[in-house]
Design an enzyme around this catalytic site. Structure first.
Site, PDB file in Angstrom:
ATOM      1  N   ASP A   1     162.230   3.589 -20.223  1.00 35.47           N
ATOM      2  CA  ASP A   1     163.174   2.479 -20.013  1.00 35.47           C
ATOM      3  C   ASP A   1     164.097   2.256 -21.209  1.00 35.47           C
ATOM      4  O   ASP A   1     164.810   1.249 -21.250  1.00 35.47           O
ATOM      5  CB  ASP A   1     162.389   1.177 -19.769  1.00 35.47           C
TER       6      ASP A   1
ATOM      7  N   GLU B   1     169.300  -3.705 -24.103  1.00 33.73           N
ATOM      8  CA  GLU B   1     169.505  -5.163 -24.262  1.00 33.73           C
ATOM      9  C   GLU B   1     168.191  -5.908 -24.497  1.00 33.73           C
ATOM     10  O   GLU B   1     168.146  -6.902 -25.219  1.00 33.73           O
ATOM     11  CB  GLU B   1     170.156  -5.730 -22.990  1.00 33.73           C
ATOM     12  N   ASP B   2     167.129  -5.391 -23.856  1.00 32.39           N
ATOM     13  CA  ASP B   2     165.859  -6.122 -23.921  1.00 32.39           C
ATOM     14  C   ASP B   2     165.210  -6.085 -25.301  1.00 32.39           C
ATOM     15  O   ASP B   2     164.328  -6.880 -25.594  1.00 32.39           O
ATOM     16  CB  ASP B   2     164.886  -5.557 -22.865  1.00 32.39           C
TER      17      ASP B   2
ATOM     18  N   ARG C   1     156.814  -1.086 -22.755  1.00 38.10           N
ATOM     19  CA  ARG C   1     158.118  -0.993 -23.440  1.00 38.10           C
ATOM     20  C   ARG C   1     158.021  -1.320 -24.931  1.00 38.10           C
ATOM     21  O   ARG C   1     158.980  -1.099 -25.670  1.00 38.10           O
ATOM     22  CB  ARG C   1     159.137  -1.900 -22.743  1.00 38.10           C
TER      23      ARG C   1
ATOM     24  N   ARG D   1     158.463 -11.911 -18.452  1.00 44.88           N
ATOM     25  CA  ARG D   1     158.600 -11.135 -19.688  1.00 44.88           C
ATOM     26  C   ARG D   1     158.751 -12.009 -20.949  1.00 44.88           C
ATOM     27  O   ARG D   1     158.440 -11.566 -22.043  1.00 44.88           O
ATOM     28  CB  ARG D   1     159.824 -10.224 -19.577  1.00 44.88           C
TER      29      ARG D   1
ATOM     30  N   HIS E   1     164.568 -10.934 -14.833  1.00 51.58           N
ATOM     31  CA  HIS E   1     165.048 -11.696 -16.000  1.00 51.58           C
ATOM     32  C   HIS E   1     165.996 -12.816 -15.563  1.00 51.58           C
ATOM     33  O   HIS E   1     166.534 -12.776 -14.459  1.00 51.58           O
ATOM     34  CB  HIS E   1     165.840 -10.763 -16.933  1.00 51.58           C
TER      35      HIS E   1
ATOM     36  N   CYS F   1     172.217  -4.971 -19.385  1.00 48.72           N
ATOM     37  CA  CYS F   1     171.008  -4.430 -20.028  1.00 48.72           C
ATOM     38  C   CYS F   1     171.246  -3.110 -20.751  1.00 48.72           C
ATOM     39  O   CYS F   1     170.411  -2.686 -21.547  1.00 48.72           O
ATOM     40  CB  CYS F   1     169.879  -4.294 -19.029  1.00 48.72           C
TER      41      CYS F   1
HETATM   42  C1  CIR Z   1     162.118  -2.992 -16.933  1.00 51.37           C
HETATM   43  O1  CIR Z   1     161.411  -3.262 -15.970  1.00 51.37           O
HETATM   44  O2  CIR Z   1     161.919  -3.472 -18.044  1.00 51.37           O
HETATM   45  C2  CIR Z   1     163.265  -2.008 -16.737  1.00 51.37           C
HETATM   46  N1  CIR Z   1     162.924  -1.079 -15.717  1.00 51.37           N
HETATM   47  C3  CIR Z   1     164.537  -2.716 -16.375  1.00 51.37           C
HETATM   48  C4  CIR Z   1     165.039  -3.566 -17.490  1.00 51.37           C
HETATM   49  C5  CIR Z   1     166.364  -4.171 -17.162  1.00 51.37           C
HETATM   50  N2  CIR Z   1     166.767  -4.994 -18.242  1.00 51.37           N
HETATM   51  C6  CIR Z   1     167.728  -5.901 -18.160  1.00 51.37           C
HETATM   52  O3  CIR Z   1     168.310  -6.118 -17.124  1.00 51.37           O
HETATM   53  N3  CIR Z   1     167.984  -6.625 -19.236  1.00 51.37           N
END
Ligand code: CIR
Length: 296
Positions: free
Chosen positions: A92, A97-98, A117, A164, A193, A290
């Site tokens: 991922d 962004e996360d 992650r 999260r 999110h 993201c």
């Molecule tokens: C997740 O589940 O963490 C990733 N497959 C997708 C994250 C998407 N992040 C975002 O929109 N900020």
């Protein structure tokens, strides 16, 4: 009397244009980013986390192409795009962004909510440190935060309390930013999110999904801020995540009804709407915001 009336009108119009000028300046400052961090899509992307059950198979080559197109689009809009290498241990990792949040000269490094992650943030923190311009602060355990839950409008920092991001991270964010910006927790009851259902159009306007969860978030934000925001409601949740950079609004391709609504607002505000097809990234719950961390 007539003279007095003219003076009042003059003062009022001067005040309006001053306020408009202030808002415009705030807006410009907020979205006139200089650089973005992005991260190459990994060869292991098909193993990324997905909320759909059963998950929809991903076309890896198409995903790579779409992600490259996204990076090229950012390059056309920003002075600098810093591309981090992918990490096949983290399928991922392109959802960068996360991993961190940058607000002006502060970078908050996430402790991500999905254990799979955790670790993605290491390379990102190193790259931000290399800039040499940001104070770096880490979210501490047991706090968890994903950048996708943070919506910064210039006036407020909204923090989605989701699967999260937890209340402990919210407290830490209040301690970090609370003296400058109002930090407000917003419950996210559905979806991944906060920004899966709401995102920034401009400093006074938010794009929100016309769903139960979207309406709930809209109400929370309205009440907490005494109705200072205007909302653009769109029927497709995926299209509620837009990416505003300068005078461009990037919108997901393939959602014509939502696109038409956004186009009307763009025309009214002299913004350019650009669409991009991210079908393969959507399958892994990827949104437009993201794929990058933006910074001034
Ligand atoms: C997740 O589940 O963490 C990733 N497959 C997708 C994250 C998407 N992040 C975002 O929109 N900020």
């Amino acid at each position: 009397m007539k003279k007095l009336l003219v003076s009042v009108v003059t003062i009022l119009s001067a005040m309006t244009s001053y306020c408009y000028g202030q808002n415009k300046a705030a807006d410009t400052l907020l979205v006139n980013y200089r650089l973005a961090f992005v991260r190459t899509l990994s060869d292991s992307f098909e193993e990324s986390l997905k909320s759909a059950s059963p998950s929809i198979p991903i076309d890896l080559n198409l995903a790579k192409q779409q992600h490259t197109n996204y990076i090229e689009l950012l390059k056309g809009l920003l002075e600098q795009v810093i591309e981090l290498e992918s990490d096949s241990n983290h399928p991922d990792c392109n959802f960068i962004e996360d991993t961190a949040l940058i607000v002006e000269d502060i970078a908050v490094i996430s402790r991500m909510g999905a254990i799979e992650r955790q670790g993605e943030e290491v390379a990102v923190a190193q790259a931000i440190a290399k800039l040499g311009t940001k104070k770096i602060i880490y979210i501490q355990s047991p706090g968890t935060m994903d950048g996708g839950d943070i919506l910064f409008t210039g006036k407020h920092l909204f923090v989605g309390i989701s699967r999260r991001t937890n209340a402990l991270a919210l407290e830490q964010l209040k301690a970090i930013f609370g003296d400058k910006i109002e930090v407000i927790g917003i419950p996210v009851t559905q979806g991944l999110h906060l920004k899966s259902i709401i995102s920034l159009f401009d400093s006074n306007t938010l794009v929100v999904a016309d769903t139960e969860a979207g309406r709930a978030v809209q109400n929370e934000i309205s009440q907490a801020t005494h109705h200072v925001y205007t909302f653009i409601s769109v029927p497709d949740p995926v299209a509620s995540n837009v990416l505003r950079i300068g005078s461009t609004l990037i919108v997901q391709e393939g959602f014509p009804e939502s696109e038409a609504i956004l186009q009307d607002h763009c025309l009214a505000k002299h913004l350019k709407l650009v669409t991009i097809n991210m079908s393969e990234l959507i399958k892994a719950d990827g949104a437009l915001t993201c794929g990058c961390i933006l910074s001034n």
